[in-house]
Design an enzyme around this catalytic site. Structure first.
Site, PDB file in Angstrom:
ATOM      1  N   GLY A 129       0.827  -1.203   0.000  1.00  0.00           N
ATOM      2  CA  GLY A 129       0.000   0.000   0.000  1.00  0.00           C
ATOM      3  C   GLY A 129       0.858   1.248   0.000  1.00  0.00           C
ATOM      4  N   ARG A 130       0.219   2.338  -0.356  1.00  0.00           N
ATOM      5  CA  ARG A 130       0.946   3.596  -0.414  1.00  0.00           C
ATOM      6  C   ARG A 130      -0.032   4.731  -0.152  1.00  0.00           C
ATOM      7  NH1 ARG A 130       5.618   5.168  -2.633  1.00  0.00           N
ATOM      8  NH2 ARG A 130       6.087   3.278  -3.769  1.00  0.00           N
ATOM      9  N   SER A 174      -0.195   9.309   0.806  1.00  0.00           N
ATOM     10  CA  SER A 174       0.479  10.555   0.429  1.00  0.00           C
ATOM     11  C   SER A 174       1.806  10.700   1.162  1.00  0.00           C
ATOM     12  CB  SER A 174      -0.376  11.760   0.782  1.00  0.00           C
ATOM     13  OG  SER A 174      -1.725  11.451   0.724  1.00  0.00           O
ATOM     14  N   TYR A 175       1.938  10.075   2.320  1.00  0.00           N
ATOM     15  CA  TYR A 175       3.167  10.276   3.075  1.00  0.00           C
ATOM     16  C   TYR A 175       3.739   8.976   3.631  1.00  0.00           C
ATOM     17  CZ  TYR A 175      -0.142   9.784   6.785  1.00  0.00           C
ATOM     18  OH  TYR A 175      -1.123   9.276   7.600  1.00  0.00           O
ATOM     19  N   ASP A 224     -10.417   9.035   8.942  1.00  0.00           N
ATOM     20  CA  ASP A 224     -10.035   8.514   7.631  1.00  0.00           C
ATOM     21  C   ASP A 224     -10.687   7.172   7.335  1.00  0.00           C
ATOM     22  OD1 ASP A 224      -8.875   8.766   5.178  1.00  0.00           O
ATOM     23  OD2 ASP A 224      -6.902   8.065   5.792  1.00  0.00           O
ATOM     24  N   LYS A 259     -12.536   4.709   5.261  1.00  0.00           N
ATOM     25  CA  LYS A 259     -12.774   4.472   3.835  1.00  0.00           C
ATOM     26  C   LYS A 259     -12.559   2.993   3.565  1.00  0.00           C
ATOM     27  CE  LYS A 259      -8.119   6.165   2.858  1.00  0.00           C
ATOM     28  NZ  LYS A 259      -7.314   7.028   1.980  1.00  0.00           N
ATOM     29  N   ASN A 269      -9.207   1.315   4.242  1.00  0.00           N
ATOM     30  CA  ASN A 269      -8.709   1.199   5.606  1.00  0.00           C
ATOM     31  C   ASN A 269      -9.472   0.168   6.431  1.00  0.00           C
ATOM     32  OD1 ASN A 269      -6.675   2.996   5.201  1.00  0.00           O
ATOM     33  ND2 ASN A 269      -7.725   4.756   6.127  1.00  0.00           N
TER      34      ASN A 269
HETATM   35  C1  C58 Z   1      -4.416  -2.205   2.274  1.00  0.00           C
HETATM   36  N1  C58 Z   1      -5.304  -1.115   1.927  1.00  0.00           N
HETATM   37  S1  C58 Z   1      -1.613   1.979   6.857  1.00  0.00           S
HETATM   38  C2  C58 Z   1      -2.987  -1.780   2.030  1.00  0.00           C
HETATM   39  N2  C58 Z   1      -2.622  -0.580   2.734  1.00  0.00           N
HETATM   40  C3  C58 Z   1      -2.388  -0.574   4.065  1.00  0.00           C
HETATM   41  N3  C58 Z   1      -2.430  -1.751   4.733  1.00  0.00           N
HETATM   42  C4  C58 Z   1      -2.234  -1.781   6.079  1.00  0.00           C
HETATM   43  N4  C58 Z   1      -2.017  -0.674   6.803  1.00  0.00           N
HETATM   44  C5  C58 Z   1      -1.953   0.487   6.155  1.00  0.00           C
HETATM   45  N5  C58 Z   1      -2.274  -5.582   7.911  1.00  0.00           N
HETATM   46  C6  C58 Z   1      -2.111   0.599   4.764  1.00  0.00           C
HETATM   47  C7  C58 Z   1      -1.910   1.955   4.328  1.00  0.00           C
HETATM   48  C8  C58 Z   1      -1.627   2.797   5.383  1.00  0.00           C
HETATM   49  C9  C58 Z   1      -1.310   4.246   5.260  1.00  0.00           C
HETATM   50  C10 C58 Z   1      -0.939   4.577   3.849  1.00  0.00           C
HETATM   51  C11 C58 Z   1      -1.897   3.977   2.874  1.00  0.00           C
HETATM   52  C12 C58 Z   1      -1.892   2.461   2.934  1.00  0.00           C
HETATM   53  C13 C58 Z   1      -2.253  -3.090   6.727  1.00  0.00           C
HETATM   54  C14 C58 Z   1      -2.096  -3.213   8.107  1.00  0.00           C
HETATM   55  C15 C58 Z   1      -2.130  -4.478   8.671  1.00  0.00           C
HETATM   56  C16 C58 Z   1      -2.417  -5.471   6.585  1.00  0.00           C
HETATM   57  C17 C58 Z   1      -2.407  -4.227   5.962  1.00  0.00           C
HETATM   58  C18 C58 Z   1      -4.766  -3.420   1.440  1.00  0.00           C
HETATM   59  C19 C58 Z   1      -4.125  -4.704   1.949  1.00  0.00           C
HETATM   60  C20 C58 Z   1      -4.607  -5.346   3.080  1.00  0.00           C
HETATM   61  C21 C58 Z   1      -3.998  -6.510   3.533  1.00  0.00           C
HETATM   62  C22 C58 Z   1      -2.914  -7.052   2.860  1.00  0.00           C
HETATM   63  C23 C58 Z   1      -2.444  -6.423   1.721  1.00  0.00           C
HETATM   64  C24 C58 Z   1      -3.057  -5.243   1.269  1.00  0.00           C
END
Ligand code: C58
Length: 544
Positions: free
Chosen positions: A210-211, A213-214, A327, A329, A332
Site C-alpha cells: 500500500g501507499r 500521500s506520506y 479517515d 474508507k 482502511n
Molecule cells: C491495504 N489497503 S496503513 C494496504 N494498505 C495498508 N495496509 C495496512 N495498513 C496500512 N495488515 C495501509 C496503508 C496505510 C497508510 C498509507 C496507505 C496504505 C495493513 C495493516 C495491517 C495489513 C495491511 C490493502 C491490503 C490489506 C492486507 C494485505 C495487503 C493489502
C-alpha cells in the site's frame, strides 16, 4: 489581515511537491482560501485529481479489470490541511511542544498539553498562543542562521508525556535547568524492562502492499520468528518539512489505545533509521473492503450490516477514548482470516477530544469528507459517522453517493471542487432497490447537519445500536467476535497473496538508500524516544 492571491498560490505550489500534484487542482483550493482572511488553511498533502466513480463497469470475469479501468483511481490517499496564522511576517502554526519551550514575547515557559504554543514555520520563533498577535519582532526568516534555530530548539527539554513508552516503563528524568546536549539519532541504550529494540536488519522486506500521500506500507517477515507483519514506512523529511511531528506522536498513542480492541490493528514495534520512521503492525491477511467490493460489485444487506456494525464498535471505542478517526474508507477496513474487520492507519486521527469538543483541521479523503469540514466549521466525532454513511452506501449500492453520472467525460465535473460542491449541496438519492431500513440508516448517517446526524445526538451511539437497520445485531456478541462473519476470505497459507490489491505487484520492495544531503537537514532530536516494543506482542513471540 488579508492573504493575497500570490501568497496562497505560492504556498500551494510549494506543497504540491509532495506528490507531483497537478497545479490546476491546487489552484481550485487556493480559490477557497482567498475567501478566508485569517487564519488561512494550507494544503499540506495532495493527490492527483480523480473521478468519484467506484465501479464503472462489469469486468469480463471476477478479479479482472473493466474495459478502460485504471485501478489507481480507486485508491486515494487522505490529506491534511493546516491552519497558519500570519503576524508581522511570521507564519505561525499551532504546535504541541514535547520539549521545554519559552515564549519569545513574554519569556515565560510554554506550559501544558495540547497545542499550547505557536511556532513560526520560517524563523522557528516560539510564542504562546495568547501572545502570538502581540509579537513585534518581525520574522527573520531570510537571515536566520540555522545553527541558532537548532540551539533554540534544544533549549526545550522533554516533557512528561514525550513518549508513551518512556512514561510507562521508566518515568521521565527531572527537567534539567541547562539545555541538554542533542540526543543521538538512534538510542543505543535500552529502556530498563524492555527486552530489546528492533531494527531494519531484523526484517525481510517481502513486498509493497500500500501507499499513501506520506507513507509506504510493506509486508515483512520478522526473521527470528518467521512471523509476517505490515510495516508502515514514513520518510522523516516529509514529517519535518511539515514542521509538525504531532501526527507521528498521535499515531503512536492511538496504536497503543487500539492494541486493546478486536477491530483495530495493533502495534508490534517502532524504530527508526536516519531517514525513516517504521511502524511494525500486526498483519491482517484478508485484504481490504475496497478489494472485496471490486469483486462483489455490491454486498448483500446482511453483509453490509455486519461490517457497518463492527466498524461502529471500533469507531465508538475510539470516540470514548477521545480519538476522532477521520479517515474511514474502504481501503482502511481490513478483513482478518475469519472475515472480521480491523481498521488500519491512524495517521489522520485527532486525539484528546472530549464529548462536545470540536476541532477544525481540514483533512480526510475527498469522497468521505463531511460537509461540516468543507464548510470550515468546527467539528467533532460526527465526521466519522458521516464517513460510515458514505462507506455503507458504497457497500449497499456499489457506488459512491457522490458519483456523478458522465463526470468522467466532463472535465468541469471531474474536479475536487465539484465533488465538494456535490457533497455540500446535492440531495443524496438512495437506490430504490435498497430496503426501507437500509435507506433510513443511510439517510441518518448522511444528514448534512451534524447535530441531526445519526450517532451524533444526545444519546449518541445508542441511537445507532437501536436503529431498525441493526435490529438483528447482537452487539455484545459482536464485540466478543462471537458472531460468525458472513464472508471468509479465501486464504491458502499465511503468505497467500490472493487478496492483495494487484496495483503494487511490480513495485520494487527495497527502500532507496539514504541521501546524506537529505539527512543533514533532519533534526534528529525531533524523533528521540520513537523506539517502542509492545510488551504484549513480545511475550507472544517468546512463546514461539
Ligand atoms: C491495504 N489497503 S496503513 C494496504 N494498505 C495498508 N495496509 C495496512 N495498513 C496500512 N495488515 C495501509 C496503508 C496505510 C497508510 C498509507 C496507505 C496504505 C495493513 C495493516 C495491517 C495489513 C495491511 C490493502 C491490503 C490489506 C492486507 C494485505 C495487503 C493489502
Amino acid at each position: 489581515m488579508h492573504v493575497s492571491w500570490t501568497e496562497v498560490v505560492k504556498e500551494c505550489a510549494l506543497q504540491s511537491w509532495y506528490c507531483g500534484l497537478d497545479l490546476c487542482n491546487t489552484f481550485a483550493t487556493a480559490r477557497h482560501l482567498l475567501a478566508q482572511p485569517y487564519p488561512i488553511l494550507e494544503v499540506v498533502y495532495s493527490a492527483p485529481a480523480h473521478t468519484s466513480q467506484l465501479f464503472p463497469n462489469v469486468p469480463p470475469a471476477p478479479g479482472m479489470s473493466c474495459a478502460g479501468e485504471d485501478r489507481s483511481i480507486y485508491r486515494r490517499g487522505a490529506r491534511r490541511w493546516r491552519k497558519l496564522y500570519r503576524v508581522n511576517g511570521h507564519i505561525f502554526q499551532a504546535k504541541r511542544f514535547n520539549r521545554r519551550a519559552f515564549c519569545a514575547f513574554c519569556q515565560d515557559r510554554i506550559w501544558g498539553l495540547g497545542r499550547q504554543g505557536f511556532k513560526c514555520i520560517q524563523c522557528k520563533l516560539l510564542v504562546h498562543k495568547k501572545c502570538h498577535k502581540l509579537v513585534q519582532k518581525p520574522c527573520s526568516s531570510e537571515h536566520v542562521d540555522p545553527v541558532e534555530i537548532k540551539d533554540d530548539a534544544n533549549g526545550e527539554s522533554t516533557l512528561g508525556r514525550a513518549s508513551s513508552v518512556r512514561s510507562r516503563a521508566d518515568p521521565e528524568p527531572p527537567l534539567p535547568d541547562t539545555p541538554p546536549a542533542p540526543a543521538p539519532a538512534v538510542r543505543e541504550d535500552l529502556e530498563p524492562g524492555s527486552q530489546r529494540q528492533y531494527s531494519l536488519d531484523d526484517f525481510e522486506l517481502i513486498r509493497v502492499i500500500g501507499r499513501g500521500s506520506y507513507a509506504k506500507v510493506l509486508m515483512v517477515e520478522l526473521k527470528r520468528t518467521k512471523r509476517v507483519y505490515a510495516m508502515k514506512v514514513i520518510k522523516k523529511a516529509l514529517v519535518t518539512d511539515d514542521e509538525d511531528i504531532d501526527w507521528v506522536q498521535t499515531e503512536k498513542h492511538v496504536f497503543e489505545t487500539a492494541s486493546n480492541h478486536p477491530f483495530l490493528v495493533g502495534l508490534h514495534s517502532c524504530f527508526q533509521t536516519p531517514s525513516r520512521l517504521f511502524f511494525v503492525i500486526e498483519f491482517v491477511r484478508g485484504g481490504d473492503l475496497m478489494f472485496h467490493m471490486q469483486r462483489q460489485r455490491r454486498l448483500p444487506e446482511e453483509h453490509a450490516r455486519f461490517y457497518a456494525a463492527e466498524i461502529s464498535l471500533a469507531l465508538h471505542f475510539l470516540h470514548e477514548r477521545g480519538v476522532i478517526y477521520r479517515d474511514l474508507k474502504l481501503d482502511n477496513v481490513l478483513l482478518d482470516h475469519e472475515g472480521h474487520i480491523k481498521l488500519t492507519d491512524y495517521g489522520m486521527c485527532k486525539e484528546g477530544v472530549r464529548p462536545g469538543d470540536t476541532t477544525s483541521t481540514f483533512c480526510g479523503t475527498p469522497n468521505y469528507i463531511a460537509p461540516e469540514i468543507l464548510r470550515g466549521e468546527e467539528y467533532g466525532f460526527s465526521v466519522d459517522w458521516w464517513a460510515l454513511g458514505v462507506l455503507t452506501y458504497e457497500m449497499l449500492a456499489g457506488r459512491s453517493p457522490f458519483d456523478i453520472a458522465q463526470a468522467a467525460d466532463n472535465p468541469d465535473q471531474n474536479t475536487e471542487d465539484y465533488l465538494f460542491q456535490v457533497i455540500l449541496e446535492k440531495t443524496i438519492r438512495i437506490p430504490r432497490s435498497l430496503s426501507v431500513k437500509a435507506a433510513s440508516v443511510l439517510k441518518g448517517f448522511l444528514n448534512k447537519s451534524p447535530s441531526e446526524r445519526l450517532g451524533c445526538g444526545e444519546s449518541g451511539f445508542m441511537d445507532i445500536v437501536q436503529h431498525p437497520f441493526f435490529k438483528s445485531i447482537e452487539w455484545e456478541m459482536l464485540e466478543q467476535k462471537q458472531v460468525v462473519p458472513p464472508f471468509k476470505p479465501r486464504l491458502e497459507g499465511e503468505r497467500d497473496l490472493a487478496n492483495f490489491p494487484p496495483e503494487f505487484t511490480d513495485e520494487p520492495v527495497h527502500l532507496t538508500p539514504d541521501n546524506d544531503n537529505v539527512i543533514a537537514d533532519i533534526d534528529q532530536s525531533e524523533f528521540e524516544g520513537f523506539e517502542y516494543v509492545n510488551p504484549l506482542l513480545m511475550s507472544l513471540e517468546d512463546c514461539v
